[in-house]
Design a protein around this motif. Structure first.
Motif, short mmCIF file in Angstrom:
data_model
loop_
_atom_site.label_atom_id
_atom_site.label_comp_id
_atom_site.label_asym_id
_atom_site.label_seq_id
_atom_site.Cartn_x
_atom_site.Cartn_y
_atom_site.Cartn_z
N LYS A 245 12.07 19.01 -47.60
CA LYS A 245 10.79 18.92 -46.94
C LYS A 245 10.92 19.32 -45.47
N ALA A 246 9.88 19.96 -44.97
CA ALA A 246 9.87 20.32 -43.56
C ALA A 246 9.72 19.07 -42.70
N PRO A 247 10.31 19.06 -41.51
CA PRO A 247 10.14 17.90 -40.62
C PRO A 247 8.73 17.86 -40.05
N ARG A 248 8.20 16.67 -39.87
CA ARG A 248 6.87 16.50 -39.29
C ARG A 248 6.99 16.48 -37.77
N LEU A 249 6.61 17.56 -37.13
CA LEU A 249 6.80 17.70 -35.70
C LEU A 249 5.56 17.33 -34.89
N ILE A 250 4.39 17.39 -35.51
CA ILE A 250 3.15 17.01 -34.84
C ILE A 250 2.46 15.96 -35.69
N THR A 251 2.25 14.79 -35.10
CA THR A 251 1.63 13.68 -35.82
C THR A 251 0.11 13.71 -35.67
N ARG A 252 -0.56 12.94 -36.50
CA ARG A 252 -2.02 12.86 -36.39
C ARG A 252 -2.43 12.35 -35.00
N ALA A 253 -1.68 11.39 -34.49
CA ALA A 253 -2.02 10.82 -33.18
C ALA A 253 -1.96 11.87 -32.07
N MET A 254 -1.13 12.89 -32.24
CA MET A 254 -0.97 13.91 -31.21
C MET A 254 -2.15 14.88 -31.14
N LEU A 255 -3.00 14.89 -32.16
CA LEU A 255 -4.15 15.80 -32.14
C LEU A 255 -5.07 15.50 -30.97
N LYS A 256 -5.15 14.23 -30.57
CA LYS A 256 -6.06 13.87 -29.49
C LYS A 256 -5.65 14.48 -28.15
N ASP A 257 -4.39 14.89 -28.05
CA ASP A 257 -3.90 15.51 -26.81
C ASP A 257 -4.21 17.00 -26.73
N VAL A 263 -5.99 25.87 -32.63
CA VAL A 263 -5.73 26.25 -34.02
C VAL A 263 -4.28 25.95 -34.37
N LEU A 264 -4.09 25.24 -35.49
CA LEU A 264 -2.76 24.98 -36.05
C LEU A 264 -2.58 25.83 -37.30
N VAL A 265 -1.52 26.63 -37.35
CA VAL A 265 -1.18 27.41 -38.54
C VAL A 265 0.17 26.90 -39.05
N ASP A 266 0.17 26.31 -40.23
CA ASP A 266 1.40 25.71 -40.77
C ASP A 266 2.00 26.61 -41.84
N VAL A 267 2.97 27.42 -41.43
CA VAL A 267 3.62 28.33 -42.37
C VAL A 267 4.56 27.55 -43.29
N ALA A 268 4.93 26.34 -42.92
CA ALA A 268 5.84 25.51 -43.72
C ALA A 268 5.11 24.67 -44.75
N VAL A 269 3.85 24.98 -45.01
CA VAL A 269 3.05 24.17 -45.93
C VAL A 269 3.69 24.10 -47.33
N ASP A 270 4.36 25.19 -47.76
CA ASP A 270 5.01 25.17 -49.08
C ASP A 270 6.08 24.10 -49.18
N GLN A 271 6.65 23.71 -48.04
CA GLN A 271 7.70 22.69 -48.01
C GLN A 271 7.17 21.38 -47.44
N GLY A 272 5.87 21.15 -47.56
CA GLY A 272 5.28 19.89 -47.13
C GLY A 272 4.62 19.94 -45.77
N GLY A 273 4.98 20.95 -44.95
CA GLY A 273 4.30 21.14 -43.68
C GLY A 273 4.98 20.51 -42.48
N CYS A 274 4.78 21.14 -41.31
CA CYS A 274 5.32 20.65 -40.04
C CYS A 274 4.40 19.66 -39.36
N PHE A 275 3.16 19.56 -39.83
CA PHE A 275 2.17 18.70 -39.20
C PHE A 275 1.80 17.57 -40.15
N GLU A 276 1.62 16.37 -39.62
CA GLU A 276 1.26 15.23 -40.46
C GLU A 276 -0.07 15.45 -41.15
N THR A 277 -0.96 16.18 -40.52
CA THR A 277 -2.31 16.40 -41.07
C THR A 277 -2.39 17.63 -41.98
#
Length: 364
Positions: A245-257, A263-277
């Motif tokens: 699985k890809a590591p989660r580098l951006i959490t949901r809480a970080m979206l507020k910042d 725009v977030l583009v998650d190319v790692a989505v096939d492996q679960g994604g880099c973003f919690e959301t």
């Protein structure tokens, strides 16, 4: 050996696993190749092209699975394909098991031999069957990100290249691998200011040496990520851990910042994604918005450019298909360790630790 190529039925997936040229090579070695009718149309290859190359065309996906000792695909089997896969049948495709427990369990139950493109690995650690699609996805990430920054589709309304008197957009790329490098090239070519983060200093030095001055590199840390997301317009998730699985580098809480319309583009989505959301989307419905942040998480990005993607993919997969067909999977995987590393599930047994470790419930 009998080789089957079914038509891809994942939403908006138009790639095909063998070109007519690939069929010709296999037939020349004495193998029989069965292609589902219209399987190549999305990539520009007609049924007649395949017939002329020596393929036998079959009218249904069920017929292809029933006839073939080895199935060659592009994307992982979808649920309607699960019951078609036979015991001892070799399935050679992208699987990305770590992101789907249901797929993993289905392939365990099938007792098939599952060889994953994405874990075929050379001695130097490179991933020859993932590289061309990573190149396509990295370039597309900027193309799509630039589009979704437009205001009518809820982006910030930023032109990545800027214009005289107006500063360019800012692109943050998480990961300096194949995807990250290709994304950086495209963004730099448009004139954007680009920041690339990674924990591998060798990769950062490589980018620093080859890219123009408006591409800058920094060591990746939670602190640096949190600092940069506040003032970047487009953020690309491009981190891959082969088979895991890809590591989660951006959490949901970080979206507020982030600024609204980022725009977030998650190319790692096939492996679960880099973003919690992150959640997988399709070309038909590619984006969703959370806290005013646009997410683009299409799980088969290269499928949108099937002509280019099919040729790029089959250039690298065909030599391995020939090895499997000529030698049989057991001998081929023993004689070619790079191919052997592609074995993920063998007759009901998971042989890659990263898959077993991916699921909290376990696979027993």
């Amino acid at each position: 050996m009998t080789i089957g190529v079914p038509k891809e039925i994942k939403t908006n997936e138009s790639r095909v696993a063998l070109t007519p040229g690939g069929v010709f090579e296999l037939v020349n070695y004495g193998h029989q190749v069965y292609i589902q009718e219209t399987a190549g149309e999305g990539s520009g290859f007609s049924d007649e092209d395949y017939r002329e190359a020596g393929a036998i065309m079959l009218p249904s996906i069920e017929a292809v699975y029933a006839m073939a000792e080895m199935i060659v695909k592009v994307k992982e089997p979808v649920p309607q394909e699960y019951p078609l896969i036979k015991r001892n049948q070799v399935v050679f495709t992208y699987f990305h098991f770590a992101s789907s427990e249901s797929l993993t369990r289905a392939m365990i139950a099938s007792k098939a031999v599952c060889i994953a493109y994405e874990t075929v690995r050379d001695e130097d650690g490179s991933l020859p069957l993932l590289t061309p699609m990573s190149e396509v996805a990295g370039r597309m990430a900027i193309q799509q990100g630039a589009k979704y920054l437009e205001k009518p589709i809820k982006g910030r309304g930023v032109l990545l290249g800027g214009v005289p008197g107006v500063p360019p957009g800012r692109v943050l790329i998480l990961g300096a691998g194949i995807v990250g490098v290709q994304a950086a090239k495209m963004a730099a070519g448009l004139g954007a200011h680009v920041t690339v983060l990674d924990i591998n200093m060798k990769r950062l030095r490589y980018i620093n040496d080859m890219m123009p001055p408006h591409v800058v590199t920094e060591f990746s840390s939670v602190y640096n990520i949190k600092r940069h997301i506040k003032n970047h317009d487009l953020i690309i998730g491009a981190v891959l851990i082969p088979g895991a699985k890809a590591p989660r580098l951006i959490t949901r809480a970080m979206l507020k910042d982030m600024r609204p319309g980022t725009v977030l583009v998650d190319v790692a989505v096939d492996q679960g994604g880099c973003f919690e959301t992150t959640r997988p989307t399709t070309h038909e419905d590619p984006t969703y918005i959370i806290n005013d942040i646009v997410h683009y998480c299409v799980a088969n990005m290269p499928g949108a450019v099937p002509y280019t993607s099919t040729l790029a993919l089959t250039n690298v997969t065909l030599p391995y298909v020939l090895k499997l067909a000529n030698l049989g999977w057991e001998t081929a995987c023993k004689e070619y360790p790079d191919l052997g590393r592609g074995l993920n599930i063998v007759k009901g047994k998971v042989v890659v630790d990263e898959i077993t470790n991916a699921f909290e419930s376990g696979l027993v």
